[in-house]
Design an enzyme around this catalytic site. Structure first.
Site, PDB file in Angstrom:
ATOM      1  N   HIS A  12       0.839  -1.203   0.000  1.00 35.21           N
ATOM      2  CA  HIS A  12       0.000   0.000   0.000  1.00 35.21           C
ATOM      3  C   HIS A  12       0.880   1.261   0.000  1.00 35.21           C
ATOM      4  O   HIS A  12       0.602   2.215  -0.714  1.00 35.21           O
ATOM      5  CB  HIS A  12      -0.880   0.041   1.258  1.00 35.21           C
TER       6      HIS A  12
ATOM      7  N   LYS B 144     -15.170  -7.623   5.412  1.00 33.76           N
ATOM      8  CA  LYS B 144     -14.129  -8.484   5.965  1.00 33.76           C
ATOM      9  C   LYS B 144     -14.153  -8.482   7.492  1.00 33.76           C
ATOM     10  O   LYS B 144     -14.492  -7.485   8.118  1.00 33.76           O
ATOM     11  CB  LYS B 144     -12.765  -8.008   5.479  1.00 33.76           C
TER      12      LYS B 144
ATOM     13  N   ARG C  13      -2.435  -5.861  -8.501  1.00 28.39           N
ATOM     14  CA  ARG C  13      -1.327  -6.779  -8.269  1.00 28.39           C
ATOM     15  C   ARG C  13      -1.171  -7.789  -9.390  1.00 28.39           C
ATOM     16  O   ARG C  13      -0.211  -7.799 -10.112  1.00 28.39           O
ATOM     17  CB  ARG C  13      -1.481  -7.516  -6.931  1.00 28.39           C
TER      18      ARG C  13
ATOM     19  N   SER D 233      -2.718  -8.145   2.971  1.00 28.75           N
ATOM     20  CA  SER D 233      -2.770  -7.986   4.431  1.00 28.75           C
ATOM     21  C   SER D 233      -3.027  -9.348   5.084  1.00 28.75           C
ATOM     22  O   SER D 233      -2.444  -9.656   6.138  1.00 28.75           O
ATOM     23  CB  SER D 233      -3.865  -6.995   4.810  1.00 28.75           C
TER      24      SER D 233
HETATM   25  N1  COA Z   1       0.152  -4.195  -2.459  1.00 32.04           N
HETATM   26  C1  COA Z   1      -0.091  -5.231  -1.665  1.00 32.04           C
HETATM   27  N2  COA Z   1      -1.331  -5.629  -1.304  1.00 32.04           N
HETATM   28  C2  COA Z   1      -2.355  -4.919  -1.766  1.00 32.04           C
HETATM   29  C3  COA Z   1      -2.178  -3.822  -2.599  1.00 32.04           C
HETATM   30  C4  COA Z   1      -0.863  -3.467  -2.945  1.00 32.04           C
HETATM   31  N3  COA Z   1      -0.605  -2.445  -3.747  1.00 32.04           N
HETATM   32  N4  COA Z   1      -3.388  -3.341  -2.916  1.00 32.04           N
HETATM   33  C5  COA Z   1      -4.287  -4.101  -2.292  1.00 32.04           C
HETATM   34  N5  COA Z   1      -3.657  -5.064  -1.593  1.00 32.04           N
HETATM   35  C6  COA Z   1      -4.301  -6.123  -0.827  1.00 32.04           C
HETATM   36  C7  COA Z   1      -4.850  -5.677   0.481  1.00 32.04           C
HETATM   37  O1  COA Z   1      -3.913  -5.870   1.508  1.00 32.04           O
HETATM   38  C8  COA Z   1      -6.048  -6.572   0.630  1.00 32.04           C
HETATM   39  O2  COA Z   1      -5.641  -7.797   1.191  1.00 32.04           O
HETATM   40  P1  COA Z   1      -6.643  -8.698   2.061  1.00 32.04           P
HETATM   41  O3  COA Z   1      -7.752  -9.090   1.135  1.00 32.04           O
HETATM   42  O4  COA Z   1      -5.801  -9.818   2.476  1.00 32.04           O
HETATM   43  O5  COA Z   1      -7.116  -7.836   3.204  1.00 32.04           O
HETATM   44  C9  COA Z   1      -6.522  -6.822  -0.803  1.00 32.04           C
HETATM   45  O6  COA Z   1      -5.410  -6.518  -1.595  1.00 32.04           O
HETATM   46  C10 COA Z   1      -7.627  -5.929  -1.306  1.00 32.04           C
HETATM   47  O7  COA Z   1      -7.936  -4.988  -0.364  1.00 32.04           O
HETATM   48  P2  COA Z   1      -8.251  -3.472  -0.503  1.00 32.04           P
HETATM   49  O8  COA Z   1      -7.456  -2.779  -1.526  1.00 32.04           O
HETATM   50  O9  COA Z   1      -8.174  -2.949   0.858  1.00 32.04           O
HETATM   51  O10 COA Z   1      -9.692  -3.526  -1.083  1.00 32.04           O
HETATM   52  P3  COA Z   1     -10.985  -4.091  -0.433  1.00 32.04           P
HETATM   53  O11 COA Z   1     -11.512  -5.057  -1.408  1.00 32.04           O
HETATM   54  O12 COA Z   1     -10.798  -4.543   0.961  1.00 32.04           O
HETATM   55  O13 COA Z   1     -11.856  -2.779  -0.335  1.00 32.04           O
HETATM   56  C11 COA Z   1     -13.068  -0.893  -1.268  1.00 32.04           C
HETATM   57  C12 COA Z   1     -12.288  -2.154  -1.501  1.00 32.04           C
HETATM   58  C13 COA Z   1     -13.025  -0.417   0.161  1.00 32.04           C
HETATM   59  C14 COA Z   1     -12.425   0.177  -2.102  1.00 32.04           C
HETATM   60  C15 COA Z   1     -14.506  -1.153  -1.750  1.00 32.04           C
HETATM   61  O14 COA Z   1     -15.031  -2.257  -1.078  1.00 32.04           O
HETATM   62  C16 COA Z   1     -15.411   0.032  -1.531  1.00 32.04           C
HETATM   63  O15 COA Z   1     -15.354   0.994  -2.273  1.00 32.04           O
HETATM   64  N6  COA Z   1     -16.260  -0.032  -0.496  1.00 32.04           N
HETATM   65  C17 COA Z   1     -17.180   1.058  -0.189  1.00 32.04           C
HETATM   66  C18 COA Z   1     -18.625   0.707  -0.567  1.00 32.04           C
HETATM   67  C19 COA Z   1     -18.889   0.969  -2.008  1.00 32.04           C
HETATM   68  O16 COA Z   1     -18.758   2.072  -2.510  1.00 32.04           O
HETATM   69  N7  COA Z   1     -19.301  -0.089  -2.702  1.00 32.04           N
HETATM   70  C20 COA Z   1     -19.620  -0.029  -4.116  1.00 32.04           C
HETATM   71  C21 COA Z   1     -18.405  -0.244  -4.958  1.00 32.04           C
HETATM   72  S1  COA Z   1     -18.833  -0.173  -6.634  1.00 32.04           S
END
Ligand code: COA
Length: 161
Positions: free
Chosen positions: A18, A42, A91, A129
């Site tokens: 991140h 989650k 990724r 994560s």
């Molecule tokens: N390097 C390493 N790991 C990375 C990374 C990077 N550059 N980018 C993401 N990751 C990992 C994270 O650690 C996470 O790992 P985990 O699944 O083991 O926890 C995973 O990739 C994805 O997580 P994250 O980027 O945090 O996305 P998410 O899927 O948890 O959340 C939101 C995505 C919050 C952006 C999305 O759910 C959202 O917008 N929610 C709000 C509600 C909404 O608007 N919904 C409608 C959407 S159309």
């Protein structure tokens, strides 16, 4: 006009993957808002406040980064913050389908908001994560994946220190 981007996610906890995206985002934008989603499906290890505190601690030397939480639709939050761009890290191919779907939906419901994808640097392409939490919980070495503050917090959560 200031170029402001929102970098949303669960950040449970923040990793070097991140941080890599945030630091590269600062080369493109004047300000990056790291937004911790409060309605994640989650099952989180850290509370929202703990996640925010950890992100603030590891980015304390970046005055152009602010850290916040949001509830509800990301697109509404982006609009309230008067940002026009969402940053997401990609990724591997497996991320693409999900990210593509979210970006299309956000583009549909949030007129004028762009999603900018940044390729995750090679050395973090396998990181998540969850995998860091698993390695830490089994007393593995996570030095190369998270900053010291995060490592300390993780080890405390797992009762290792
Ligand atoms: N390097 C390493 N790991 C990375 C990374 C990077 N550059 N980018 C993401 N990751 C990992 C994270 O650690 C996470 O790992 P985990 O699944 O083991 O926890 C995973 O990739 C994805 O997580 P994250 O980027 O945090 O996305 P998410 O899927 O948890 O959340 C939101 C995505 C919050 C952006 C999305 O759910 C959202 O917008 N929610 C709000 C509600 C909404 O608007 N919904 C409608 C959407 S159309």
């Amino acid at each position: 006009m200031k170029k402001i981007a929102v970098y949303p996610g669960s950040f449970d906890p923040i990793t070097y993957g991140h941080l890599d995206i945030i630091k590269r985002g600062l080369k493109v934008f004047d300000e990056v808002i790291v937004a911790v989603a409060c309605n994640s499906q989650k099952n989180a290890l850290f509370t929202y406040d703990e996640r925010v505190d950890l992100i603030r601690a590891v980015l304390s030397d970046e005055p152009r980064v602010s850290v916040d939480t949001f509830k509800g639709l990301l697109i509404d939050y982006v609009s309230v913050r008067q940002a026009h761009v969402i940053i997401r890290g990609l990724r591997a191919i497996s991320d693409f389908e999900y990210e593509f779907q979210i970006a299309q939906m956000n583009s549909c419901i949030g007129k004028g908001v762009e999603t900018l994808f940044m390729m995750t640097s090679l050395q973090y392409g396998y990181l998540s994560s969850s995998i860091v939490k698993e390695v830490c919980s089994l007393n593995g070495n996570i030095d190369g994946f998270v900053p010291l503050e995060v490592k300390t917090a993780l080890r405390k959560k797992y009762g290792l220190d």
